[in-house]
Scaffold this active site. Structure first.
Site, short mmCIF file in Angstrom:
data_model
loop_
_atom_site.label_atom_id
_atom_site.label_comp_id
_atom_site.label_asym_id
_atom_site.label_seq_id
_atom_site.Cartn_x
_atom_site.Cartn_y
_atom_site.Cartn_z
N GLY A 35 0.83 -1.20 0.00
CA GLY A 35 0.00 0.00 0.00
C GLY A 35 0.86 1.25 0.00
O GLY A 35 1.99 1.23 -0.48
N GLU A 86 5.55 -3.39 0.80
CA GLU A 86 5.56 -3.15 -0.65
C GLU A 86 4.87 -1.81 -0.87
O GLU A 86 3.64 -1.74 -0.84
CB GLU A 86 4.82 -4.28 -1.38
CG GLU A 86 5.49 -5.65 -1.27
CD GLU A 86 6.68 -5.82 -2.22
OE1 GLU A 86 6.82 -5.01 -3.16
OE2 GLU A 86 7.48 -6.75 -2.00
N CYS A 141 1.65 0.63 -9.07
CA CYS A 141 2.74 1.11 -8.21
C CYS A 141 4.04 1.31 -8.98
O CYS A 141 4.85 2.14 -8.62
CB CYS A 141 2.95 0.14 -7.06
SG CYS A 141 3.23 -1.54 -7.63
N GLU A 162 3.53 10.68 -5.41
CA GLU A 162 3.20 9.70 -6.45
C GLU A 162 1.86 10.07 -7.08
O GLU A 162 0.90 10.34 -6.36
CB GLU A 162 3.11 8.34 -5.75
CG GLU A 162 2.84 7.18 -6.65
CD GLU A 162 2.63 5.89 -5.83
OE1 GLU A 162 2.45 5.96 -4.60
OE2 GLU A 162 2.65 4.81 -6.43
#
Ligand code: NAD
Length: 459
Positions: free
Chosen positions: A188, A210, A244, A334
């Site tokens: 996440g 992750e 991601c 991001e």
């Protein structure tokens, strides 16, 4: 709240009973899981379509197919992976035989995100079960159809004392993190990763995190620009950019920027037509909150292409933005959506100024045929993993460990690395009794020189 303490107590007792350690039991359950996944193929496509308009094709290539290939690999290799592995002995331990035993950690908690809701829930679950652990999985609350289907499948395949899916949002995740676990696997965002790490630290629980980050994509003038544009139009807009490891922004050699933008626009047209809103192949943004976030990111941006946002339909067009300021909203965090800023550079120093503005990213991409430049760049920057002359494909090879570094995460998985992640390496020396060299025993007088030689030559 799903009676979390009760589920955990049941799983703890089950692990203690040693039942989860039987390799044939693990294999039979993994085969049943494979059967269940295959029988639910269309239900999985439907769930993802409902959740965020993900097409059957993208669900197959980025979720269903990947899960099945990992599951097939585990089923094929599990007997081998679980066998104690003999390692070379050392003369310092002579006479002995030495082994690594793979030991499950025990009770594992897996917390999954929404962006690849099936893959990122089921793949860690497969690896944790394969390694002999029990699992509580918390799938994302934002992809309700997929999460319900996952719960249904897990209930059908596993006894809840071995694996259970507990659905819910932050309150449920918090209640789960209040429990003591033997391993936590979290996928996440960075801020939530921080919360998870702190909860784990209370009990010294090992974690895999992750996470994400701003992943750059460099393009120099030595490449076939049309091919680069084609590949970028795939890797950036797959899953509507909610990946991601999607490239967060492009940094292109300034003299080829205009030509590249022209080619990329043409490629986006080819993929999604002149009105991408009508394309059956472009997923939606996961919810209105994130669609609003995209609209906010675009405020004041110099839009080269796209830019349309429809909050009610959670639609954001594939969008190209010209040279945003590094301090702009778009370049702070991001992006995690179909917006691609295009920056340019003249020198490698310019590249460094841009890239070192951010924490170590999860992914790194270079489009270049200049081997020396590629090697120098790969060695200069720190990042989770990357690709030269394409995007995302490093995720697809189970022989490549997948994970981040620094704020993009810690630990890795995929293939055998996934099995190893959920296994403790128990080192065992089995001493022979037929000889017992006397050098280690007191009195030590006169033995030090011999000991020094042994360390020099025999370790
Ligand atoms: P998120 O961090 O908001 O949520 C992930 C999970 O954590 C969800 O199950 C959620 O319920 C739970 N959660 C949320 N708030 C929590 C809290 N306060 N305490 C405990 N648990 C909490 O992330 P997301 O929006 O679902 O996913 C997007 C992020 O995930 C992006 O940053 C992306 O880069 C990252 N990501 C990383 C990978 C990877 O493999 N490295 C893969 C996919 C997504």
């Amino acid at each position: 709240m799903n009676n979390i303490p009760e589920i955990v107590a049941r799983q703890r007792a089950f692990f203690k009973s040693q039942a989860s350690k039987s390799v044939s039991y693990r294999l039979s359950l993994l085969k049943t899981l494979r059967h269940e996944i295959l029988s639910n193929e269309h239900a999985i496509y439907d769930a993802l379509k409902h959740d965020f308009n993900k097409s059957k094709f993208e669900t197959f290539i980025s979720e269903f197919g990947l899960v099945l290939s990992e599951l097939n690999l585990v089923i094929k290799k599990l007997n081998k992976w679980t066998k104690p592995k003999r390692v070379r002995s050392s003369l310092l331990t002579f006479p002995s035989r030495e082994y690594i035993y793979k030991e499950p950690y025990g009770n594992v908690l897996i917390i999954a995100p929404w962006n690849y809701p099936f893959l990122l829930s089921i793949e860690p679950l497969i690896m944790a079960i394969a390694a002999g652990n029990t699992v509580v999985l918390k799938p994302s609350e934002l992809t309700t159809h997929t999460s319900q289907l996952i719960t249904h499948m897990i209930e059908k395949v596993f006894p809840s004392s071995l694996a259970a899916s507990v659905e819910g949002g932050v309150d449920v995740a918090t209640a789960l993190l209040d429990q003591k676990w033997d391993y936590i696997f979290f996928t996440g965002s960075v801020p939530v990763g921080n919360i998870v790490a702190q909860a784990a630290a209370k009990h010294l629980t090992p974690v895999t995190l992750e996470l994400g980050g701003k992943s750059p994509c460099i393009i120099d003038e030595t490449v076939n620009l049309k091919l680069a544009a084609r590949r970028i139009s795939w890797g950036k807009f797959l899953n509507a950019g909610q990946t991601c490891i999607a490239p967060d922004y492009i940094i292109i050699k300034s003299n080829i920027k205009d030509q590249f933008v022209k080619l990329l626009k043409a490629e986006i047209h080819k993929r999604y037509g002149t009105n991408p809103k009508m394309s059956p192949d472009l997923p939606r943004i996961i919810n209105k909150k994130h669609a609003l976030r995209m609209a906010d990111l675009l405020e004041g941006a110099e839009i080269l292409f796209g830019g349309e946002v429809d909050i009610d339909l959670r639609y954001v067009a594939p969008t190209l933005v010209d040279s945003p300021d590094l301090n702009s909203k778009l370049m702070r965090d991001e992006i995690f959506g179909p917006i691609l800023p295009i920056l340019s550079y003249h020198t490698e120093k310019d590249l460094e100024t841009i890239i070192s503005n951010y924490s170590k990213p999860l992914a790194f991409y270079i489009f270049s045929n200049n081997k020396a430049f590629v090697e120098r760049t790969l060695k200069t920057y720190s990042f989770g993993g990357g690709v030269v002359n394409d995007l995302l494909i490093h995720f697809g090879n189970h022989r490549l460990p997948f994970g981040g570094i620094g704020t993009s995460g810690m630990g890795a998985y995929h293939g055998k690395t996934g099995f190893d992640t959920f296994s403790h390496n128990k080192s065992i020396s089995k001493r022979g009794n037929w000889a017992d060299p006397g050098v280690r025993y007191a009195p030590y007088k006169g033995k030090l020189e011999l000991l020094k030689k042994m360390f020099r030559y025999f370790s």
